[in-house]
Structures are given as C-alpha cells and as structure tokens.
Scaffold this motif. Structure first.
Motif, PDB file in Angstrom:
ATOM      1  N   GLN A 189     -33.671 -61.497  43.990  1.00  0.00           N
ATOM      2  CA  GLN A 189     -32.972 -60.266  44.346  1.00  0.00           C
ATOM      3  C   GLN A 189     -33.375 -59.725  45.713  1.00  0.00           C
ATOM      4  OE1 GLN A 189     -30.580 -58.473  41.877  1.00  0.00           O
ATOM      5  NE2 GLN A 189     -30.612 -60.690  41.878  1.00  0.00           N
ATOM      6  N   TYR A 190     -34.458 -60.237  46.268  1.00  0.00           N
ATOM      7  CA  TYR A 190     -34.989 -59.644  47.494  1.00  0.00           C
ATOM      8  C   TYR A 190     -34.943 -60.626  48.663  1.00  0.00           C
ATOM      9  CZ  TYR A 190     -36.476 -56.482  43.868  1.00  0.00           C
ATOM     10  OH  TYR A 190     -36.472 -55.632  42.786  1.00  0.00           O
ATOM     11  N   ALA A 191     -33.945 -61.495  48.657  1.00  0.00           N
ATOM     12  CA  ALA A 191     -33.723 -62.424  49.768  1.00  0.00           C
ATOM     13  C   ALA A 191     -32.454 -62.014  50.509  1.00  0.00           C
ATOM     14  CB  ALA A 191     -33.622 -63.860  49.259  1.00  0.00           C
ATOM     15  N   ALA A 192     -32.520 -60.846  51.149  1.00  0.00           N
ATOM     16  CA  ALA A 192     -31.339 -60.304  51.818  1.00  0.00           C
ATOM     17  C   ALA A 192     -31.351 -60.509  53.325  1.00  0.00           C
ATOM     18  CB  ALA A 192     -31.213 -58.803  51.513  1.00  0.00           C
ATOM     19  N   MET A 193     -32.519 -60.783  53.894  1.00  0.00           N
ATOM     20  CA  MET A 193     -32.641 -60.950  55.348  1.00  0.00           C
ATOM     21  C   MET A 193     -33.137 -62.352  55.657  1.00  0.00           C
ATOM     22  SD  MET A 193     -32.643 -59.876  58.527  1.00  0.00           S
ATOM     23  CE  MET A 193     -32.746 -58.093  58.774  1.00  0.00           C
ATOM     24  N   PRO A 194     -32.344 -63.144  56.376  1.00  0.00           N
ATOM     25  CA  PRO A 194     -31.040 -62.867  56.975  1.00  0.00           C
ATOM     26  C   PRO A 194     -29.896 -63.127  55.988  1.00  0.00           C
ATOM     27  CG  PRO A 194     -31.744 -65.047  57.579  1.00  0.00           C
ATOM     28  CD  PRO A 194     -32.875 -64.468  56.773  1.00  0.00           C
ATOM     29  N   SER A 195     -28.706 -62.669  56.342  1.00  0.00           N
ATOM     30  CA  SER A 195     -27.542 -62.880  55.495  1.00  0.00           C
ATOM     31  C   SER A 195     -26.901 -64.227  55.816  1.00  0.00           C
ATOM     32  CB  SER A 195     -26.508 -61.765  55.722  1.00  0.00           C
ATOM     33  OG  SER A 195     -25.274 -62.111  55.114  1.00  0.00           O
ATOM     34  N   MET A 196     -26.936 -65.153  54.848  1.00  0.00           N
ATOM     35  CA  MET A 196     -26.263 -66.426  55.050  1.00  0.00           C
ATOM     36  C   MET A 196     -24.770 -66.333  54.795  1.00  0.00           C
ATOM     37  SD  MET A 196     -27.972 -68.888  56.379  1.00  0.00           S
ATOM     38  CE  MET A 196     -28.361 -67.528  57.514  1.00  0.00           C
ATOM     39  N   HIS A 197     -24.325 -65.249  54.145  1.00  0.00           N
ATOM     40  CA  HIS A 197     -22.881 -65.027  54.110  1.00  0.00           C
ATOM     41  C   HIS A 197     -22.347 -64.898  55.537  1.00  0.00           C
ATOM     42  CE1 HIS A 197     -23.041 -64.389  49.764  1.00  0.00           C
ATOM     43  NE2 HIS A 197     -21.723 -64.326  49.761  1.00  0.00           N
ATOM     44  N   ILE A 198     -23.112 -64.240  56.388  1.00  0.00           N
ATOM     45  CA  ILE A 198     -22.701 -64.099  57.778  1.00  0.00           C
ATOM     46  C   ILE A 198     -23.005 -65.374  58.559  1.00  0.00           C
ATOM     47  CG2 ILE A 198     -23.186 -62.889  59.944  1.00  0.00           C
ATOM     48  CD1 ILE A 198     -21.343 -61.389  58.035  1.00  0.00           C
ATOM     49  N   GLY A 199     -24.180 -65.946  58.367  1.00  0.00           N
ATOM     50  CA  GLY A 199     -24.515 -67.175  59.082  1.00  0.00           C
ATOM     51  C   GLY A 199     -23.488 -68.262  58.850  1.00  0.00           C
ATOM     52  N   TRP A 200     -23.120 -68.480  57.587  1.00  0.00           N
ATOM     53  CA  TRP A 200     -22.152 -69.529  57.262  1.00  0.00           C
ATOM     54  C   TRP A 200     -20.734 -69.155  57.693  1.00  0.00           C
ATOM     55  CZ3 TRP A 200     -23.419 -71.805  51.718  1.00  0.00           C
ATOM     56  CH2 TRP A 200     -24.716 -72.345  51.744  1.00  0.00           C
ATOM     57  N   ALA A 234     -19.617 -53.394  52.142  1.00  0.00           N
ATOM     58  CA  ALA A 234     -18.898 -52.592  51.146  1.00  0.00           C
ATOM     59  C   ALA A 234     -19.437 -52.814  49.740  1.00  0.00           C
ATOM     60  CB  ALA A 234     -17.407 -52.912  51.185  1.00  0.00           C
ATOM     61  N   THR A 235     -19.894 -54.018  49.444  1.00  0.00           N
ATOM     62  CA  THR A 235     -20.432 -54.307  48.113  1.00  0.00           C
ATOM     63  C   THR A 235     -21.920 -53.964  48.003  1.00  0.00           C
ATOM     64  OG1 THR A 235     -20.831 -56.602  48.788  1.00  0.00           O
ATOM     65  CG2 THR A 235     -18.746 -56.126  47.649  1.00  0.00           C
ATOM     66  N   ALA A 236     -22.491 -53.423  49.062  1.00  0.00           N
ATOM     67  CA  ALA A 236     -23.902 -52.990  49.101  1.00  0.00           C
ATOM     68  C   ALA A 236     -24.877 -54.138  48.880  1.00  0.00           C
ATOM     69  CB  ALA A 236     -24.162 -51.875  48.076  1.00  0.00           C
ATOM     70  N   ASN A 237     -24.477 -55.338  49.297  1.00  0.00           N
ATOM     71  CA  ASN A 237     -25.366 -56.487  49.194  1.00  0.00           C
ATOM     72  C   ASN A 237     -26.210 -56.697  50.442  1.00  0.00           C
ATOM     73  OD1 ASN A 237     -25.011 -58.032  46.594  1.00  0.00           O
ATOM     74  ND2 ASN A 237     -22.862 -57.802  47.183  1.00  0.00           N
ATOM     75  N   HIS A 238     -25.806 -56.093  51.565  1.00  0.00           N
ATOM     76  CA  HIS A 238     -26.540 -56.288  52.808  1.00  0.00           C
ATOM     77  C   HIS A 238     -26.417 -55.073  53.714  1.00  0.00           C
ATOM     78  CE1 HIS A 238     -27.609 -60.549  52.428  1.00  0.00           C
ATOM     79  NE2 HIS A 238     -26.409 -60.754  51.913  1.00  0.00           N
ATOM     80  N   PHE A 239     -27.436 -54.893  54.553  1.00  0.00           N
ATOM     81  CA  PHE A 239     -27.340 -54.011  55.707  1.00  0.00           C
ATOM     82  C   PHE A 239     -26.670 -54.794  56.844  1.00  0.00           C
ATOM     83  CE2 PHE A 239     -31.210 -52.650  53.474  1.00  0.00           C
ATOM     84  CZ  PHE A 239     -30.966 -51.281  53.320  1.00  0.00           C
ATOM     85  N   TRP A 240     -26.137 -54.067  57.818  1.00  0.00           N
ATOM     86  CA  TRP A 240     -25.541 -54.786  58.935  1.00  0.00           C
ATOM     87  C   TRP A 240     -26.620 -55.510  59.747  1.00  0.00           C
ATOM     88  CZ3 TRP A 240     -26.953 -53.889  63.935  1.00  0.00           C
ATOM     89  CH2 TRP A 240     -27.521 -52.652  64.258  1.00  0.00           C
ATOM     90  N   LEU A 241     -27.851 -55.027  59.694  1.00  0.00           N
ATOM     91  CA  LEU A 241     -28.933 -55.736  60.383  1.00  0.00           C
ATOM     92  C   LEU A 241     -29.235 -57.087  59.737  1.00  0.00           C
ATOM     93  CD1 LEU A 241     -31.458 -52.899  61.362  1.00  0.00           C
ATOM     94  CD2 LEU A 241     -30.177 -54.412  62.900  1.00  0.00           C
ATOM     95  N   ASP A 242     -28.953 -57.230  58.445  1.00  0.00           N
ATOM     96  CA  ASP A 242     -29.068 -58.545  57.805  1.00  0.00           C
ATOM     97  C   ASP A 242     -28.075 -59.518  58.442  1.00  0.00           C
ATOM     98  OD1 ASP A 242     -30.791 -57.205  56.129  1.00  0.00           O
ATOM     99  OD2 ASP A 242     -29.387 -57.116  54.448  1.00  0.00           O
TER     100      ASP A 242
END
Length: 289
Positions: A189-200, A234-242
């Motif tokens: 639950q605490y692997a939010a940084m970095p966001s691989m949704h964005i990386g991929w 929007a889904t509160a899964n990440h900060f924009w800094l992630d």
C-alpha cells in the motif's frame, strides 16, 4: 620445403582463430549493441518473468506505515507551500459524478497494463528494429522505480490521516484495483513514489507519438498520459509529485538506452535484417594434406 608447409599451416590456423578473438573481444560487445530481430517466445517469457519479479519485489518491500504516512504529510505540505496542492479538490469533484469516477476506477485498474502491452506488441510487429531499445527503456524505468519504493515508502493520499480524501474504489465498490478493498492485502500500500502509471503511460505516449503514421494516433499518444495523470489524482492514488518521480525514472531509462545503442529508440532502423542477411561471406578453410 618443410618450413614452408609449417608456415602455411600456421597462417591457416591464425586465420581460422581470428573470428573467435572478435567474438570474445570488443567486436562481440559491438554486436550485442546492434538492434536485432526479437524472438516471440523469448519476449513472452521475458515479459512474464519480469512482471512476476516486479510484483514480487514491489510487494516484498516492508510496509513501513509510520514512515510512509510521515512522507505523505511532508509531500502534502510541500505542495501547499508551492500553491499546487490540488489533489483533494480534483478527488472530490470527480467523486461527485458517479459514472465519471467509476469509469476512472476501471481505467486505473486496467489500461495501465492493456495499453503498455499493446504498444509492446505493436513495436514487435511493426518496428522490430526499435523494439529492443524501447523495451530497454521500459524495463530500466521499472527497475529504478523498485529502488524508489524501497528507499522512500509513501502513502497515497487516500490513506492519509486527518485529510478528507475519498478512496473511490472502496466507496463505489469497483473491482480490479490492488490498492483498495479486498485485494489491498495482496499489494504494498505504500509504494506510491514514483508512479509507474505515469512512467508507463508517458513511455507509451512518447512511443506512439514518435512512430505512429497517422495524426489521430499521435494525438492519442499525447492525450493518454495526460488523462492518466488526471485519473491517478482523481482516484486519490497518487500525488502529482509521484507523477514527476515517474517521469524522472523514465528519463533515466531513456538515458540508459541512449548510452547502450548510441541513438534514441525511435531513430533506430525500423527493421533489421533476417538472420544471416548482410553478414560477410565466410571463406572456407582449405583442407590440409
């Protein structure tokens, strides 16, 4: 006459041994750095093993809850100081429109994998000469992200204490997310940084934008990572800094590919010769005696 024969045989032996020296020296390294045609069975096996390893390592990182929450508070305060703490407002606005947030939940749970695999298949079929370099970027990006998960545990906004973020998967009971609901115990639950949704998604978008031959596909290449950014916030899964962290990991991946191949992936030849094409003809070694 005997001396002449010996010298001739030695010359033949040296000529025969010369290619072996190249195979084990700098020539072999150069050949490894030349794009080659991917093999389907190897790529399927590689992707399956790599994703299994990624999931195993990601979920094996200790869930350091206290530190992850402290880091989340620090990120949130930093964004407030920058005047860019907009995640909570976006989360509440999206959550007020049921059909929109439900769609975003499914988007978050599925397209992350579907689009990335789709782009890999497209590269394999249509751009085999660029496939290996693009795959190296993706794998390196993911590998460096695992280091980030270990060194910097971070709680997503939906798990923060004292804030009013909405866990949209939990509230609307949508399926598919490993981060909420009944499946949360199967994922870190605490692997939010970095966001691989964005990386991929940025990797997919840049690849399509650079290589697609039709304008509408290139537009989708730009739109996809932007929509993904909106969804993860929007889904509160990440900060924009992630998301910024995911882009930095991707930049590292491109740097590794550039150093290895000497060119950016999309500038490599689209196709590579079939095995045996373009290789210099090898002269037969005369038989002795």
């Amino acid at each position: 006459m005997g001396d002449t024969t010996v010298r001739t045989l030695e010359g033949r032996e040296e000529a025969a041994a010369h290619p072996v020296t190249e195979e084990t020296g700098p020539g072999r390294l150069r050949r490894l750095r030349v794009p080659r045609r991917p093999r389907l069975w190897f790529e399927i096996l590689l992707i399956a093993v790599s994703y299994w390893t990624y999931s195993l390592v990601r979920n094996a990182v200790p869930e350091q809850r206290a530190e992850a929450l402290r880091n989340a508070d620090w990120i949130w305060r930093l964004e407030q100081q920058l005047g860019l703490a907009f995640e909570e407002s976006v989360n509440h606005a999206a959550n007020s429109v049921t059909w929109l947030i439900v769609g975003m939940n499914y988007y978050y749970a599925t397209l992350h994998f579907v689009v990335t695999l789709g782009v890999l298949v497209w590269l394999y079929r249509g751009h085999p000469g660029r496939y290996g370099a693009a795959r190296l970027v993706l794998f390196t990006t993911t590998g460096i992200a695992l280091v980030g998960y270990y060194l910097y545990p971070l709680a997503p906004p939906r798990l923060m204490n004292g804030q009013s973020f909405v866990d949209t998967v939990l509230v609307h009971q949508t399926w598919g997310s490993m981060a909420s609901g009944d499946l949360k115990n199967m994922s870190n639950q605490y692997a939010a940084m970095p966001s691989m949704h964005i990386g991929w998604s940025v990797w997919s978008g840049l690849t399509v934008f650079a290589l697609a031959g039709v304008p509408w596909a290139r537009v989708l290449g730009v739109v996809y990572p932007v929509v993904t950014l909106v969804v993860i916030v929007a889904t509160a899964n990440h900060f924009w800094l992630d998301a910024a962290g995911g882009v930095l990991c991707l930049a590292f991946g491109y740097g590794v590919a550039l150093l290895w191949y000497g060119r950016r992936p999309h500038t490599l030849p689209r196709r590579v010769p079939e095995r045996g094409e373009g290789e210099p003809e090898r002269l037969p070694v005369p038989k002795q005696g």
